[in-house]
Scaffold this motif. Structure first.
Motif, PDB file in Angstrom:
ATOM      1  N   MET A   1       0.848  -1.173   0.000  1.00  0.00           N
ATOM      2  CA  MET A   1       0.000   0.000   0.000  1.00  0.00           C
ATOM      3  C   MET A   1       0.896   1.239   0.000  1.00  0.00           C
ATOM      4  SD  MET A   1      -3.221   1.050   2.450  1.00  0.00           S
ATOM      5  CE  MET A   1      -2.949  -0.320   3.500  1.00  0.00           C
ATOM      6  N   HIS A   2       1.090   1.839  -1.167  1.00  0.00           N
ATOM      7  CA  HIS A   2       1.994   2.984  -1.276  1.00  0.00           C
ATOM      8  C   HIS A   2       1.401   4.265  -0.704  1.00  0.00           C
ATOM      9  CE1 HIS A   2      -0.411   3.601  -4.880  1.00  0.00           C
ATOM     10  NE2 HIS A   2       0.103   4.799  -4.994  1.00  0.00           N
ATOM     11  N   GLU A   3       0.125   4.253  -0.356  1.00  0.00           N
ATOM     12  CA  GLU A   3      -0.484   5.440   0.244  1.00  0.00           C
ATOM     13  C   GLU A   3       0.207   5.808   1.553  1.00  0.00           C
ATOM     14  OE1 GLU A   3      -3.328   4.270  -2.815  1.00  0.00           O
ATOM     15  OE2 GLU A   3      -2.240   3.115  -1.341  1.00  0.00           O
ATOM     16  N   TYR A   4       0.686   4.803   2.300  1.00  0.00           N
ATOM     17  CA  TYR A   4       1.374   5.100   3.563  1.00  0.00           C
ATOM     18  C   TYR A   4       2.661   5.884   3.320  1.00  0.00           C
ATOM     19  CZ  TYR A   4      -1.811   2.287   6.342  1.00  0.00           C
ATOM     20  OH  TYR A   4      -2.923   1.808   6.972  1.00  0.00           O
ATOM     21  N   SER A   5       3.439   5.497   2.326  1.00  0.00           N
ATOM     22  CA  SER A   5       4.675   6.237   2.060  1.00  0.00           C
ATOM     23  C   SER A   5       4.371   7.626   1.502  1.00  0.00           C
ATOM     24  CB  SER A   5       5.594   5.453   1.119  1.00  0.00           C
ATOM     25  OG  SER A   5       4.974   5.231  -0.125  1.00  0.00           O
ATOM     26  N   ILE A   6       3.303   7.750   0.723  1.00  0.00           N
ATOM     27  CA  ILE A   6       2.902   9.061   0.205  1.00  0.00           C
ATOM     28  C   ILE A   6       2.526   9.984   1.360  1.00  0.00           C
ATOM     29  CG2 ILE A   6       1.106  10.282  -1.091  1.00  0.00           C
ATOM     30  CD1 ILE A   6       1.077   7.836  -3.001  1.00  0.00           C
ATOM     31  N   VAL A   7       1.733   9.468   2.309  1.00  0.00           N
ATOM     32  CA  VAL A   7       1.300  10.286   3.447  1.00  0.00           C
ATOM     33  C   VAL A   7       2.471  10.618   4.358  1.00  0.00           C
ATOM     34  CG1 VAL A   7      -0.098  10.287   5.550  1.00  0.00           C
ATOM     35  CG2 VAL A   7      -1.111   9.602   3.387  1.00  0.00           C
TER      36      VAL A   7
ATOM     37  N   LEU B   1      -5.987   9.458 -12.439  1.00  0.00           N
ATOM     38  CA  LEU B   1      -4.989   8.544 -12.991  1.00  0.00           C
ATOM     39  C   LEU B   1      -3.705   8.522 -12.177  1.00  0.00           C
ATOM     40  CD1 LEU B   1      -5.256   9.178 -16.839  1.00  0.00           C
ATOM     41  CD2 LEU B   1      -6.242   7.310 -15.508  1.00  0.00           C
ATOM     42  N   SER B   2      -3.711   9.084 -10.980  1.00  0.00           N
ATOM     43  CA  SER B   2      -2.486   9.190 -10.176  1.00  0.00           C
ATOM     44  C   SER B   2      -2.067   7.860  -9.564  1.00  0.00           C
ATOM     45  CB  SER B   2      -2.676  10.214  -9.060  1.00  0.00           C
ATOM     46  OG  SER B   2      -3.634   9.745  -8.116  1.00  0.00           O
ATOM     47  N   GLY B   3      -2.981   6.915  -9.496  1.00  0.00           N
ATOM     48  CA  GLY B   3      -2.664   5.642  -8.855  1.00  0.00           C
ATOM     49  C   GLY B   3      -2.862   5.685  -7.351  1.00  0.00           C
TER      50      GLY B   3
ATOM     51  N   ALA C   1      -4.580   6.488   5.893  1.00  0.00           N
ATOM     52  CA  ALA C   1      -3.155   6.651   6.196  1.00  0.00           C
ATOM     53  C   ALA C   1      -2.895   8.020   6.818  1.00  0.00           C
ATOM     54  CB  ALA C   1      -2.321   6.468   4.924  1.00  0.00           C
ATOM     55  N   PHE C   2      -3.561   9.050   6.321  1.00  0.00           N
ATOM     56  CA  PHE C   2      -3.377  10.395   6.871  1.00  0.00           C
ATOM     57  C   PHE C   2      -3.812  10.431   8.341  1.00  0.00           C
ATOM     58  CE2 PHE C   2      -4.555  14.795   7.753  1.00  0.00           C
ATOM     59  CZ  PHE C   2      -3.431  15.469   7.296  1.00  0.00           C
ATOM     60  N   ASP C   3      -4.974   9.845   8.626  1.00  0.00           N
ATOM     61  CA  ASP C   3      -5.454   9.809  10.014  1.00  0.00           C
ATOM     62  C   ASP C   3      -4.472   9.088  10.928  1.00  0.00           C
ATOM     63  OD1 ASP C   3      -7.717  11.244   9.399  1.00  0.00           O
ATOM     64  OD2 ASP C   3      -9.020   9.485   9.234  1.00  0.00           O
ATOM     65  N   THR C   4      -3.828   8.056  10.417  1.00  0.00           N
ATOM     66  CA  THR C   4      -2.859   7.287  11.196  1.00  0.00           C
ATOM     67  C   THR C   4      -1.576   8.081  11.436  1.00  0.00           C
ATOM     68  OG1 THR C   4      -3.716   5.210  10.314  1.00  0.00           O
ATOM     69  CG2 THR C   4      -1.487   5.164  11.243  1.00  0.00           C
ATOM     70  N   PHE C   5      -0.998   8.652  10.389  1.00  0.00           N
ATOM     71  CA  PHE C   5       0.295   9.318  10.498  1.00  0.00           C
ATOM     72  C   PHE C   5       0.233  10.692  11.157  1.00  0.00           C
ATOM     73  CE2 PHE C   5       1.609   6.128   7.414  1.00  0.00           C
ATOM     74  CZ  PHE C   5       2.861   5.800   7.892  1.00  0.00           C
ATOM     75  N   ARG C   6      -0.889  11.375  11.037  1.00  0.00           N
ATOM     76  CA  ARG C   6      -0.957  12.705  11.642  1.00  0.00           C
ATOM     77  C   ARG C   6      -0.876  12.637  13.163  1.00  0.00           C
ATOM     78  NH1 ARG C   6      -7.196  14.807  11.398  1.00  0.00           N
ATOM     79  NH2 ARG C   6      -8.006  13.059  12.601  1.00  0.00           N
ATOM     80  N   GLU C   7      -1.300  11.527  13.747  1.00  0.00           N
ATOM     81  CA  GLU C   7      -1.253  11.356  15.202  1.00  0.00           C
ATOM     82  C   GLU C   7       0.171  11.465  15.745  1.00  0.00           C
ATOM     83  OE1 GLU C   7      -3.875  11.141  17.283  1.00  0.00           O
ATOM     84  OE2 GLU C   7      -5.173  11.393  15.524  1.00  0.00           O
ATOM     85  N   ALA C   8       1.146  11.036  14.952  1.00  0.00           N
ATOM     86  CA  ALA C   8       2.542  11.051  15.393  1.00  0.00           C
ATOM     87  C   ALA C   8       3.229  12.398  15.147  1.00  0.00           C
ATOM     88  CB  ALA C   8       3.311   9.945  14.680  1.00  0.00           C
ATOM     89  N   SER C   9       2.529  13.320  14.508  1.00  0.00           N
ATOM     90  CA  SER C   9       3.123  14.612  14.182  1.00  0.00           C
ATOM     91  C   SER C   9       2.608  15.690  15.123  1.00  0.00           C
ATOM     92  CB  SER C   9       2.774  15.003  12.740  1.00  0.00           C
ATOM     93  OG  SER C   9       3.146  16.332  12.487  1.00  0.00           O
ATOM     94  N   PRO C  10       3.481  16.329  15.885  1.00  0.00           N
ATOM     95  CA  PRO C  10       3.015  17.406  16.767  1.00  0.00           C
ATOM     96  C   PRO C  10       2.441  18.594  15.990  1.00  0.00           C
ATOM     97  CG  PRO C  10       5.406  17.206  16.845  1.00  0.00           C
ATOM     98  CD  PRO C  10       4.909  16.094  15.988  1.00  0.00           C
TER      99      PRO C  10
END
Length: 114
Positions: free
Chosen positions: A1-7, A36-38, A47-56
């Protein structure tokens, strides 16, 4: 799932831009996602909801996704059109001599910072 690396990269970019602008918080992140971005918008949002938690800086940021349709230029008739389906012919003259002009990328369009 490349969305995680994108986020992950998107969050890093937001943090960098916030720092450059002496902001302590990013409240909104606006992105444009081409059809067409894939990139799968639902997976990106998760992924955004997951990663934003770790960002102050981005912890409370809202993600605004603008889905960009596929836009083409027809070399046959010289017209610009928007495609509603994945059929790569000019909807005006049915020519296959087309170029995609928009809808293939993902862009960070705007940040709201405090």
């Amino acid at each position: 799932m490349h969305e995680y690396s994108i986020v992950r990269d998107l969050i890093e970019q937001c943090e960098h831009l916030a720092s450059d602008n002496q902001a302590t918080e990013v409240s909104k992140v606006v992105i444009k996602i081409g059809k067409l971005s894939g990139v799968e918008p639902d997976l990106l949002a998760t992924a955004f909801d997951t990663f934003r938690e770790a960002s102050p800086v981005c912890r409370t940021a809202e993600l605004d996704m603008q889905i960009q349709p596929v836009k083409i230029f027809c070399r046959g008739c010289g017209e610009h059109s928007t495609l509603d389906e994945h059929r790569y012919v000019c909807p005006l003259c049915q020519s296959v001599e087309i170029s995609v002009t928009d809808g293939e990328e993902m862009f960070l369009m705007q940040l709201e910072m405090k």
